[in-house]
Write a protein that holds these residues in place. Structure first.
Motif, PDB file in Angstrom:
ATOM      1  N   SER A  13       0.824  -1.215   0.000  1.00  0.00           N
ATOM      2  CA  SER A  13       0.000   0.000   0.000  1.00  0.00           C
ATOM      3  C   SER A  13       0.856   1.262   0.000  1.00  0.00           C
ATOM      4  O   SER A  13       0.401   2.312  -0.465  1.00  0.00           O
ATOM      5  N   GLU A  14       2.097   1.183   0.511  1.00  0.00           N
ATOM      6  CA  GLU A  14       2.990   2.337   0.467  1.00  0.00           C
ATOM      7  C   GLU A  14       3.343   2.686  -0.979  1.00  0.00           C
ATOM      8  O   GLU A  14       3.376   3.854  -1.367  1.00  0.00           O
ATOM      9  N   LEU A  15       3.602   1.665  -1.788  1.00  0.00           N
ATOM     10  CA  LEU A  15       3.861   1.885  -3.210  1.00  0.00           C
ATOM     11  C   LEU A  15       2.598   2.341  -3.923  1.00  0.00           C
ATOM     12  O   LEU A  15       2.657   3.184  -4.829  1.00  0.00           O
ATOM     13  N   ALA A  16       1.450   1.807  -3.506  1.00  0.00           N
ATOM     14  CA  ALA A  16       0.184   2.161  -4.159  1.00  0.00           C
ATOM     15  C   ALA A  16      -0.105   3.652  -4.055  1.00  0.00           C
ATOM     16  O   ALA A  16      -0.619   4.265  -4.996  1.00  0.00           O
ATOM     17  N   LYS A  17       0.213   4.261  -2.908  1.00  0.00           N
ATOM     18  CA  LYS A  17      -0.039   5.699  -2.731  1.00  0.00           C
ATOM     19  C   LYS A  17       0.735   6.519  -3.752  1.00  0.00           C
ATOM     20  O   LYS A  17       0.204   7.467  -4.346  1.00  0.00           O
ATOM     21  N   ILE A  18       1.993   6.166  -3.966  1.00  0.00           N
ATOM     22  CA  ILE A  18       2.813   6.888  -4.940  1.00  0.00           C
ATOM     23  C   ILE A  18       2.311   6.633  -6.356  1.00  0.00           C
ATOM     24  O   ILE A  18       2.245   7.544  -7.183  1.00  0.00           O
ATOM     25  N   SER A  19       1.936   5.392  -6.644  1.00  0.00           N
ATOM     26  CA  SER A  19       1.463   5.036  -7.985  1.00  0.00           C
ATOM     27  C   SER A  19       0.170   5.769  -8.341  1.00  0.00           C
ATOM     28  O   SER A  19       0.004   6.248  -9.472  1.00  0.00           O
ATOM     29  N   VAL A  20      -0.737   5.848  -7.378  1.00  0.00           N
ATOM     30  CA  VAL A  20      -1.991   6.575  -7.592  1.00  0.00           C
ATOM     31  C   VAL A  20      -1.706   8.037  -7.883  1.00  0.00           C
ATOM     32  O   VAL A  20      -2.310   8.640  -8.788  1.00  0.00           O
ATOM     33  N   ALA A  21      -0.791   8.631  -7.136  1.00  0.00           N
ATOM     34  CA  ALA A  21      -0.442  10.040  -7.348  1.00  0.00           C
ATOM     35  C   ALA A  21       0.121  10.257  -8.751  1.00  0.00           C
ATOM     36  O   ALA A  21      -0.229  11.235  -9.434  1.00  0.00           O
ATOM     37  N   LEU A  22       0.984   9.363  -9.202  1.00  0.00           N
ATOM     38  CA  LEU A  22       1.597   9.480 -10.530  1.00  0.00           C
ATOM     39  C   LEU A  22       0.554   9.384 -11.637  1.00  0.00           C
ATOM     40  O   LEU A  22       0.542  10.206 -12.570  1.00  0.00           O
ATOM     41  N   LEU A  23      -0.317   8.375 -11.552  1.00  0.00           N
ATOM     42  CA  LEU A  23      -1.274   8.144 -12.635  1.00  0.00           C
ATOM     43  C   LEU A  23      -2.384   9.188 -12.648  1.00  0.00           C
ATOM     44  O   LEU A  23      -2.755   9.698 -13.719  1.00  0.00           O
ATOM     45  N   THR A  48      -4.319   3.685   6.104  1.00  0.00           N
ATOM     46  CA  THR A  48      -3.835   3.918   4.740  1.00  0.00           C
ATOM     47  C   THR A  48      -4.977   4.296   3.815  1.00  0.00           C
ATOM     48  O   THR A  48      -4.811   5.123   2.909  1.00  0.00           O
ATOM     49  N   ALA A  49      -6.148   3.703   4.018  1.00  0.00           N
ATOM     50  CA  ALA A  49      -7.320   4.059   3.205  1.00  0.00           C
ATOM     51  C   ALA A  49      -7.663   5.533   3.375  1.00  0.00           C
ATOM     52  O   ALA A  49      -7.989   6.225   2.401  1.00  0.00           O
ATOM     53  N   LEU A  50      -7.572   6.038   4.597  1.00  0.00           N
ATOM     54  CA  LEU A  50      -7.849   7.454   4.841  1.00  0.00           C
ATOM     55  C   LEU A  50      -6.803   8.341   4.174  1.00  0.00           C
ATOM     56  O   LEU A  50      -7.120   9.434   3.703  1.00  0.00           O
ATOM     57  N   VAL A  51      -5.563   7.877   4.120  1.00  0.00           N
ATOM     58  CA  VAL A  51      -4.510   8.641   3.429  1.00  0.00           C
ATOM     59  C   VAL A  51      -4.845   8.773   1.948  1.00  0.00           C
ATOM     60  O   VAL A  51      -4.770   9.862   1.366  1.00  0.00           O
ATOM     61  N   ILE A  52      -5.216   7.663   1.325  1.00  0.00           N
ATOM     62  CA  ILE A  52      -5.554   7.686  -0.102  1.00  0.00           C
ATOM     63  C   ILE A  52      -6.762   8.581  -0.357  1.00  0.00           C
ATOM     64  O   ILE A  52      -6.792   9.358  -1.326  1.00  0.00           O
ATOM     65  N   LEU A  53      -7.768   8.486   0.508  1.00  0.00           N
ATOM     66  CA  LEU A  53      -8.954   9.331   0.362  1.00  0.00           C
ATOM     67  C   LEU A  53      -8.593  10.802   0.517  1.00  0.00           C
ATOM     68  O   LEU A  53      -9.097  11.657  -0.234  1.00  0.00           O
ATOM     69  N   PHE A  54      -7.711  11.119   1.465  1.00  0.00           N
ATOM     70  CA  PHE A  54      -7.288  12.500   1.680  1.00  0.00           C
ATOM     71  C   PHE A  54      -6.542  13.034   0.460  1.00  0.00           C
ATOM     72  O   PHE A  54      -6.738  14.196   0.060  1.00  0.00           O
ATOM     73  N   MET A  55      -5.689  12.212  -0.139  1.00  0.00           N
ATOM     74  CA  MET A  55      -4.984  12.623  -1.360  1.00  0.00           C
ATOM     75  C   MET A  55      -5.987  13.013  -2.451  1.00  0.00           C
ATOM     76  O   MET A  55      -5.820  14.032  -3.134  1.00  0.00           O
ATOM     77  N   PHE A  56      -7.004  12.192  -2.622  1.00  0.00           N
ATOM     78  CA  PHE A  56      -8.030  12.454  -3.637  1.00  0.00           C
ATOM     79  C   PHE A  56      -8.778  13.750  -3.346  1.00  0.00           C
ATOM     80  O   PHE A  56      -8.955  14.598  -4.242  1.00  0.00           O
TER      81      PHE A  56
END
Length: 375
Positions: A114-124, A165-173
């Motif tokens: 999930s640490e890699l997923a956060k960066i990948s989501v940001a890139l794409l 981690t789910a909250l981190v991804i949601l916050f990024m969005f």
């Protein structure tokens, strides 16, 4: 423009100081027999993670921005595959961490996809934001694509279940789409939908431990066992006084080497040390947000990459320090550049490398267009 001229020192120097503070604090924490394994091994692993992260970040500085598009597609697909693999492999740390979020890599150790997923989501997602800004895709189509990019890893992380981690991804969005300029009507609809989801999440998703943590925050003293960790954290912070505790006796705090590392900083370095960490993090986060808004005029995709990456780290900082102070619910969120953890440390430095790369390009853009230099 030379290599060193491209580096934004107001971004780099705070991170370097924070990393050094973290290493010193962890050295003291490990000496008090925290962490997994003996003192020497734990300390060495953290040093290796910092060194490896610094090397990878340096390599990233030499990558051209167009290459990020290829990296985005590859890393996103790879991270999704790893998130699926985590659920079907035989390696499970849920009894220890509360979530099946880790996989075992031979010779390397455990890794959290999930640490890699956060960066990948940001890139794409940054590429789609850029296309919308350049009007290469319609707003409706672009928003659908971005929601899809975020939704898949978010769902997989929730299935682990890793709420932090789910909250981190949601916050990024949420931060990215807010800065992009979503209409207030959609914000209102999203807020109301969130309120409707809360009761369902409380009864059908949150387990008993997470419910008790929230109740302990809202009603201190509700459960003595659930209150223990935060009570010990506050005792450790108070024990530090102004300049740090003069005693060799350390207040025991569960997970003091990771999620509650801020209590160690407060105890060993006192109020002065804690405030130094807060000031350094503030400089770092505000600086990157400010320059991301400047970058939007030159390269929107790169600007939204900055926004997503720094939003991820900002959430970690706010949540980690907030839960250490008893102001936010306890989640398994480490403090960037400071907490123990090889995966998180390397990924933090990858994030730093991407941020410094974009900021170096911003300096070149401003020089090329003969505008005032960055200060």
């Amino acid at each position: 423009m030379s290599f060193w001229e491209r580096i934004d020192l107001w971004t780099l120097i705070p991170v370097v100081i924070l990393t050094l503070i973290g290493l010193v604090a962890l050295n003291l924490v490990f000496q008090h027999e925290y962490g997994q394994g003996p003192y020497a091994r734990s300390w060495t692993k953290q040093l290796v993670a910092v060194a490896l992260g610094a090397v990878v970040a340096t390599i990233i500085l030499f990558i051209q921005l167009p290459t990020f598009r290829l990296l985005a597609i590859f890393s996103y697909g790879f991270s999704i595959a790893l998130l699926i693999w985590v659920k079907i492999d035989s390696y499970d740390l849920s009894a220890l961490t509360g979530a099946d979020s880790w996989m075992r890599i031979p010779l390397f150790g455990s890794f959290q996809p999930s640490e890699l997923a956060k960066i990948s989501v940001a890139l794409l997602a940054a590429e789609v934001f850029g296309k919308m800004k350049r009007q290469e895709v319609s707003e409706v189509k672009g928003i659908k694509q971005i929601v899809a990019i975020y939704a898949l890893p978010l769902a997989l992380v929730l299935m682990e279940p890793d709420l932090g981690t789910a909250l981190v991804i949601l916050f990024m969005f949420l931060v990215s789409i807010f800065i992009w300029g979503i209409r207030w009507g959609f914000i209102t609809i999203g807020f109301l939908a969130g309120l409707m989801i809360v009761p369902a999440a409380w009864f059908f998703y949150l387990n008993e431990v997470r419910r008790k943590r929230i109740l302990s925050l809202l009603f201190p003293g509700h459960d003595a066992k659930a209150d223990y960790q935060i009570n010990q954290a506050l005792k450790a912070l108070a024990n530090g006084g102004l300049f740090g505790s003069p005693s060799d006796v350390s207040i025991p705090v569960p997970v003091k080497e990771s999620d509650f590392i801020f209590t160690a900083i407060g105890e060993y370095f006192g109020f002065i040390g804690s405030m130094t960490v807060l000031i350094l993090f503030t400089i770092y986060v505000v600086r990157v947000y400010y320059l991301a808004l400047q970058m939007e005029a030159y390269e929107p995709s790169a600007a939204y990459l900055l926004i997503a990456l720094i939003s991820s780290q900002a959430f970690h900082i706010i949540e980690n320090i907030g839960m250490n102070l008893g102001l936010l619910p306890i989640t398994g969120i480490p403090l960037p550049y400071i907490s123990d953890g090889g995966t998180a440390m390397v990924m933090n430095f990858i994030t730093l490398g991407l941020i410094l790369n974009v900021l170096g390009n911003l300096k070149e853009y401003r020089t090329l267009y003969r505008t005032s230099p960055l200060t």
